[in-house]
Design a protein around this motif. Sequence first.
Motif, PDB file in Angstrom:
ATOM      1  N   PRO A 121       0.871  -1.415  -0.036  1.00 25.24           N
ATOM      2  CA  PRO A 121       0.091  -0.078  -0.157  1.00 25.24           C
ATOM      3  C   PRO A 121       1.036   1.210   0.006  1.00 25.24           C
ATOM      4  CG  PRO A 121      -0.824  -1.436   1.728  1.00 25.24           C
ATOM      5  CD  PRO A 121       0.793  -2.230   1.041  1.00 25.24           C
ATOM      6  N   LYS A 122       0.285   2.250  -0.717  1.00 27.16           N
ATOM      7  CA  LYS A 122       1.107   3.405  -0.783  1.00 27.16           C
ATOM      8  C   LYS A 122       0.472   4.222   0.403  1.00 27.16           C
ATOM      9  CE  LYS A 122       1.147   3.716  -5.928  1.00 27.16           C
ATOM     10  NZ  LYS A 122       0.744   4.217  -7.196  1.00 27.16           N
ATOM     11  N   ASN A 123       1.428   5.430   0.567  1.00 26.11           N
ATOM     12  CA  ASN A 123       0.849   6.436   1.816  1.00 26.11           C
ATOM     13  C   ASN A 123      -0.338   6.759   1.841  1.00 26.11           C
ATOM     14  OD1 ASN A 123       3.831   6.080   2.954  1.00 26.11           O
ATOM     15  ND2 ASN A 123       4.165   8.025   1.865  1.00 26.11           N
ATOM     16  N   GLY A 124      -1.203   6.610   2.838  1.00 19.59           N
ATOM     17  CA  GLY A 124      -2.583   7.094   2.682  1.00 19.59           C
ATOM     18  C   GLY A 124      -3.714   5.958   2.397  1.00 19.59           C
ATOM     19  N   ASN A 128      -5.966  -2.977   4.455  1.00 23.99           N
ATOM     20  CA  ASN A 128      -6.814  -3.729   4.262  1.00 23.99           C
ATOM     21  C   ASN A 128      -7.449  -4.077   2.927  1.00 23.99           C
ATOM     22  OD1 ASN A 128      -6.785  -4.673   7.065  1.00 23.99           O
ATOM     23  ND2 ASN A 128      -8.084  -2.735   7.718  1.00 23.99           N
ATOM     24  N   MET A 129      -7.453  -2.913   2.198  1.00 25.72           N
ATOM     25  CA  MET A 129      -7.987  -3.325   0.846  1.00 25.72           C
ATOM     26  C   MET A 129      -7.373  -4.168  -0.059  1.00 25.72           C
ATOM     27  SD  MET A 129     -10.559  -1.220   1.100  1.00 25.72           S
ATOM     28  CE  MET A 129     -11.098  -1.120  -0.749  1.00 25.72           C
ATOM     29  N   PHE A 130      -6.113  -4.552   0.570  1.00 27.08           N
ATOM     30  CA  PHE A 130      -5.187  -5.351  -0.279  1.00 27.08           C
ATOM     31  C   PHE A 130      -5.183  -7.013   0.196  1.00 27.08           C
ATOM     32  CE2 PHE A 130      -3.769  -1.075  -1.130  1.00 27.08           C
ATOM     33  CZ  PHE A 130      -3.774  -1.034  -2.237  1.00 27.08           C
ATOM     34  N   TYR A 211      -7.422  -4.087  -6.669  1.00 25.17           N
ATOM     35  CA  TYR A 211      -6.585  -4.001  -5.455  1.00 25.17           C
ATOM     36  C   TYR A 211      -5.354  -4.974  -5.373  1.00 25.17           C
ATOM     37  CZ  TYR A 211     -10.032  -0.605  -3.604  1.00 25.17           C
ATOM     38  OH  TYR A 211     -10.873   0.431  -3.404  1.00 25.17           O
ATOM     39  N   GLY A 212      -5.145  -5.451  -6.505  1.00 26.44           N
ATOM     40  CA  GLY A 212      -4.380  -6.540  -6.671  1.00 26.44           C
ATOM     41  C   GLY A 212      -4.470  -8.008  -5.990  1.00 26.44           C
ATOM     42  N   ILE A 213      -5.691  -8.035  -5.376  1.00 27.41           N
ATOM     43  CA  ILE A 213      -5.992  -9.339  -4.915  1.00 27.41           C
ATOM     44  C   ILE A 213      -5.836 -10.579  -6.081  1.00 27.41           C
ATOM     45  CG2 ILE A 213      -7.924 -10.796  -3.917  1.00 27.41           C
ATOM     46  CD1 ILE A 213      -6.935  -8.663  -1.901  1.00 27.41           C
ATOM     47  N   LYS A 214      -5.102 -11.665  -5.633  1.00 27.82           N
ATOM     48  CA  LYS A 214      -4.951 -12.671  -6.888  1.00 27.82           C
ATOM     49  C   LYS A 214      -6.313 -13.579  -6.932  1.00 27.82           C
ATOM     50  CE  LYS A 214      -1.015 -13.259  -4.457  1.00 27.82           C
ATOM     51  NZ  LYS A 214       0.081 -13.990  -4.091  1.00 27.82           N
TER      52      LYS A 214
END
Length: 242
Positions: A121-124, A128-130, A211-214
């Motif tokens: 995750p990037k700053n901010g 949990n989204m990932f 969100y990059g979830i595989k």
Amino acid sequence: MKGKVFQAMLLSLVFIIIGFMISVQFKTIQGQNKFAASTNDSRVEELTQQLKNATDEKKTLEQQIEELNKKINALDNTSSKTDAAIDTITQDLNKYKAIAGFTKMTGPGVIVTVNDSDIQPKNGEDPNMFLVHDEDLVNIVNTLKVGGAEAISINGQRLIATSEIRCVGPTININSTTYAPPYIIKAIGNPDTLVASLNIKGGIIETLKYYGIKVDIQKSDNLEIPAFINPINFKYAKIANK
């Protein structure tokens, strides 16, 4: 069933006894007839009357045998109807067990493997989204149901009406058993229809991949989904009276 078999055996025993009685009685009278040749006329008349009585008794016994045969045939007919009714009930029971999830099922379908994202995750951004959450699995399961899935499991846990899917820290609790990713979802149904439902534009799979979830989706010609084996206890719900 056991009672009917016992009755049939009892009737057969009665037939054997009746036959034995008739045989003995006729042999006795025949022997008496031979003896009668050397006796007087009154003795012959007495034996003749006994023979007549035996003949009448034989007719009565034959009528009783006929009645007993009718009863056996009636028992056989009743047994056949009972067996047919039991077969019908058994078929219905197996059908409803399958619908409820208490029977192992096999058939074509899809395998959906879901795992956490490798993206940092990037700053901010909310980390949990990932990660894969319970609501993600619930959305995938509901999408599969809409696509016509007839049986679904997650990591070997059969999903039924009372199954729970909920987060417990970084893991997910399914049917009171805790699992960590990856989550393997199996669904039996038309593979093409199930894949099309999952890949609908703006659907759950597209959102997770954002969100990059595989997410990996594979079709299968022969899946096996286990039966639900956990005990079910109803605390509040009761069967309604008719």
